[in-house]
Design an enzyme around this catalytic site. Structure first.
Site, short mmCIF file in Angstrom:
data_model
loop_
_atom_site.label_atom_id
_atom_site.label_comp_id
_atom_site.label_asym_id
_atom_site.label_seq_id
_atom_site.Cartn_x
_atom_site.Cartn_y
_atom_site.Cartn_z
N CYS A 45 -7.98 -10.02 22.96
CA CYS A 45 -7.42 -9.23 21.86
C CYS A 45 -6.26 -8.38 22.37
O CYS A 45 -5.79 -7.50 21.68
CB CYS A 45 -8.49 -8.38 21.21
SG CYS A 45 -9.34 -7.32 22.36
N CYS A 61 0.86 -1.19 0.00
CA CYS A 61 0.00 0.00 0.00
C CYS A 61 0.89 1.23 0.00
O CYS A 61 1.81 1.33 0.80
CB CYS A 61 -0.88 -0.02 1.24
SG CYS A 61 -1.74 1.51 1.55
N GLU A 78 -23.60 -9.35 28.21
CA GLU A 78 -23.03 -8.32 27.34
C GLU A 78 -23.58 -6.96 27.76
O GLU A 78 -24.74 -6.84 28.12
CB GLU A 78 -23.39 -8.66 25.88
CG GLU A 78 -23.38 -7.54 24.89
CD GLU A 78 -21.99 -6.97 24.62
OE1 GLU A 78 -21.02 -7.74 24.50
OE2 GLU A 78 -21.89 -5.73 24.55
N CYS A 98 -8.85 1.22 1.16
CA CYS A 98 -7.86 0.59 2.03
C CYS A 98 -7.73 -0.88 1.62
O CYS A 98 -8.73 -1.58 1.46
CB CYS A 98 -8.32 0.71 3.48
SG CYS A 98 -7.43 -0.38 4.60
N GLN A 124 -16.71 -9.59 15.01
CA GLN A 124 -15.30 -9.76 14.63
C GLN A 124 -15.06 -9.26 13.21
O GLN A 124 -15.88 -9.53 12.32
CB GLN A 124 -14.90 -11.24 14.72
CG GLN A 124 -14.84 -11.78 16.14
CD GLN A 124 -13.57 -11.37 16.88
OE1 GLN A 124 -12.66 -10.78 16.31
NE2 GLN A 124 -13.51 -11.67 18.16
N ASP A 127 -14.41 -13.18 26.67
CA ASP A 127 -13.84 -12.54 25.48
C ASP A 127 -13.91 -11.03 25.67
O ASP A 127 -14.68 -10.34 24.99
CB ASP A 127 -14.64 -12.99 24.24
CG ASP A 127 -14.05 -12.42 22.95
OD1 ASP A 127 -12.98 -11.80 22.99
OD2 ASP A 127 -14.68 -12.62 21.88
N CYS A 142 0.06 6.14 7.14
CA CYS A 142 -1.13 5.68 7.86
C CYS A 142 -0.70 4.98 9.14
O CYS A 142 0.29 4.28 9.18
CB CYS A 142 -1.90 4.72 6.96
SG CYS A 142 -3.22 3.83 7.75
N CYS A 178 -1.35 -0.03 9.50
CA CYS A 178 -0.59 -1.26 9.27
C CYS A 178 0.85 -1.09 9.76
O CYS A 178 1.74 -0.79 8.97
CB CYS A 178 -0.55 -1.60 7.79
SG CYS A 178 -2.08 -2.20 7.14
N1 SAH Z 1 -17.54 -12.56 21.99
C1 SAH Z 1 -18.07 -11.57 21.08
C2 SAH Z 1 -17.73 -10.12 21.48
C3 SAH Z 1 -16.33 -9.86 21.93
S1 SAH Z 1 -15.87 -8.14 21.96
C4 SAH Z 1 -17.60 -11.84 19.68
O1 SAH Z 1 -16.64 -12.57 19.46
O2 SAH Z 1 -18.22 -11.33 18.74
C5 SAH Z 1 -16.12 -7.68 23.60
C6 SAH Z 1 -17.58 -7.39 23.93
O3 SAH Z 1 -17.62 -7.04 25.30
C7 SAH Z 1 -18.20 -6.25 23.17
O4 SAH Z 1 -19.42 -6.69 22.61
C8 SAH Z 1 -18.47 -5.17 24.25
O5 SAH Z 1 -19.63 -4.44 24.01
C9 SAH Z 1 -18.59 -6.02 25.48
N2 SAH Z 1 -18.28 -5.40 26.78
C10 SAH Z 1 -17.40 -4.42 27.08
N3 SAH Z 1 -17.32 -4.22 28.40
C11 SAH Z 1 -18.17 -5.11 28.98
C12 SAH Z 1 -18.51 -5.42 30.34
N4 SAH Z 1 -17.95 -4.75 31.35
N5 SAH Z 1 -19.39 -6.41 30.55
C13 SAH Z 1 -19.94 -7.10 29.53
N6 SAH Z 1 -19.66 -6.84 28.24
C14 SAH Z 1 -18.79 -5.87 27.96
#
Ligand code: SAH
Length: 457
Positions: free
Chosen positions: A411, A74, A335, A162, A285, A384, A80, A83
């Protein structure tokens, strides 16, 4: 020897830091951080900031290119901020990410010599993103532009295509910019807080080809919206056109509500055999090809036989929850974003999974409360969290619930290491650490880990 700002020196780059910058030492032991260099480069560098022990340099000339390099694909790669690793060959990127996770587990997690599996990479690590958020601004002549922020600034470099995103983004942005010019709809100006169009969020269902366009606006209503809709809806696969008022003056892109302009307020996509509805405010994702590998790993690590009760914390639209529900007796998701939980409930229904149930709220509040009042139970807990990791009070409750296995999807390997340290000091044992490359060419790494409960002694 003391170095001065603006001095030009030669440095051998021997390592790379967490942000992808090259690190080198001069012959007399002075450390320099040099953006745009990679391990193995011999570089002519101009010092832009000189401290006593270390400094920052700008790459002026590559005297000898490292064999680990590959030609950036790119033209904007240097300007930027997106990346950070594009100059490094993809194989080397994967090795670098594996090492990054390992270093964090050692330094922050206090693990001795943790085994980190080789990163699961992509076959074609390009055009992988299903989501783009283009900032909208104006050029010196006052014409509206879309593009990306130049590294660590908020000035927009025009770029409609992009290379990490879908080719179709360009057409959508061109329609938007032409419409803005024609009807004199002003882009938002961060310094004055005036102007209307802030960002254009585009999402595409990888398996369905459905397009979502959501305009983030500094106001309540979009003038001449029908004219824009008439053009956008001609694009094949266009499914959802919305706007999202956001009049706050902070760095958060999205507002809190969505107004439908045309179509449905969501798009659908599938991962594996599961179908998902996705709204503009819900997390999803960004790399669908890798997501399937990631979720399959999470499912494998959960080792479900059909009788288990599973909690999926930070569940978003129920993506992992429904993957697990294929094999579990009961799945509960938690969530914080209400719109995501609405999606999650619809998604459970869409897939005929009545044994998945969802709660809105903070994981660190919902789970401790339910544990206290109802003594909720888990065979397996999946977490997650966003980059900041899990709240300690949540880890506390998890430990008290004593599931046989914990699957941690992360992540950010720094907060992952911090949380694993806590779990492993309280009865859990780290079994597997598997990074999956969700974000090729960037410094970000996704990791899925399996922890199992140690037998009581
Ligand atoms: N497991 C899902 C989302 C992961 S991203 C997937 O793979 O698609 C992390 C998520 O946590 C997001 O949706 C965000 O809105 C949520 N989040 C952030 N802080 C939080 C909290 N304190 N309690 C519950 N969810 C939360």
């Amino acid at each position: 020897m003391a170095y001065q700002k603006n001095e030009i020196i030669t440095v051998q780059i021997t390592d790379m830091g967490a942000n992808g910058e090259g690190i080198g030492k001069t012959d007399d032991g002075y450390t320099l951080f040099v953006k745009d260099t990679v391990t193995g480069d011999l570089a002519e560098v101009k010092i832009i900031k000189a401290k006593k022990q270390y400094g920052y340099g700008r790459l002026m000339k590559l005297l000898q290119a490292s064999p680990k390099r590959s030609e950036p694909f790119c033209e904007n790669a240097r300007a930027c901020g997106g990346c950070q690793l594009q100059a490094l060959s993809y194989e080397e990127q994967l090795l670098w990410k594996q090492q990054k996770v390992k270093n964090n587990l050692i330094r922050i997690g206090g693990f001795d010599d943790p085994e980190v599996l080789p990163v699961i990479g992509m076959e074609e690590p390009i055009r992988y993103r299903n989501k783009a958020q283009f900032p909208i601004g104006q050029d010196k002549e006052g014409r509206p532009v879309a593009g990306f922020y130049a590294g660590r600034t908020h000035s927009i470099i025009p770029c409609l295509d992009c290379q990490l995103g879908h080719e179709g983004n360009e057409k959508i942005l061109t329609i938007l910019l032409d419409w803005m010019k024609e009807y004199q709809i002003r882009p938002y100006d961060e310094t004055t807080g005036k102007g209307l169009i802030r960002h254009c969020l585009i999402r595409r269902g990888y398996s369905t080809g459905e397009w979502m366009v959501c305009l983030v606006i500094n106001g309540e209503k979009l003038p001449k919206a029908q004219k824009l809709v008439d053009r956008l809806k001609e694009i094949e696969g266009m499914t959802s056109i919305t706007c999202c008022p956001n009049t706050r003056r902070d760095n958060v892109i999205m507002g809190d509500s969505i107004d439908l302009l045309w179509g449905t307020p969501w798009i659908t996509d599938t991962i594996g055999t599961i179908k998902y509805q996705i709204s503009p405010l819900s997390f999803y994702q960004v790399n669908p090809q890798q997501t399937e590998k990631l979720y399959s790993k999470a499912l494998e690590y959960a080792q479900l036989e059909g009788n288990e009760t599973v909690w999926d914390l930070y569940c978003g639209i129920g993506t992992i929850s429904l993957f697990l529900a294929q094999k579990a007796r009961k799945v509960y998701g938690v969530e914080i974003v209400p719109q995501a939980i609405e999606d999650a409930k619809v998604n459970a229904e869409l897939n005929g999974m009545e044994h998945a149930e969802f709660f809105v709220g903070k994981a660190e509040e919902v789970l401790p409360r339910l544990y206290e009042t109802e003594k909720v139970y888990a065979d397996v807990i999946v977490v997650d969290p966003p980059r900041k990791g899990c709240d300690e009070s949540l880890l506390d409750t998890m430990v008290q619930m004593a599931p046989k296995r914990i699957v941690y999807v992360s992540c950010d390997s720094a907060t992952l290491a911090r949380d694993l340290k806590i779990l492993c000091s309280r009865g859990y044992q780290l079994e597997h650490v598997q990074p999956v490359d969700q974000f090729p060419h960037t410094v970000h790494v996704e990791t899925v880990c399996l922890l199992s409960r140690k037998a009581p002694v």
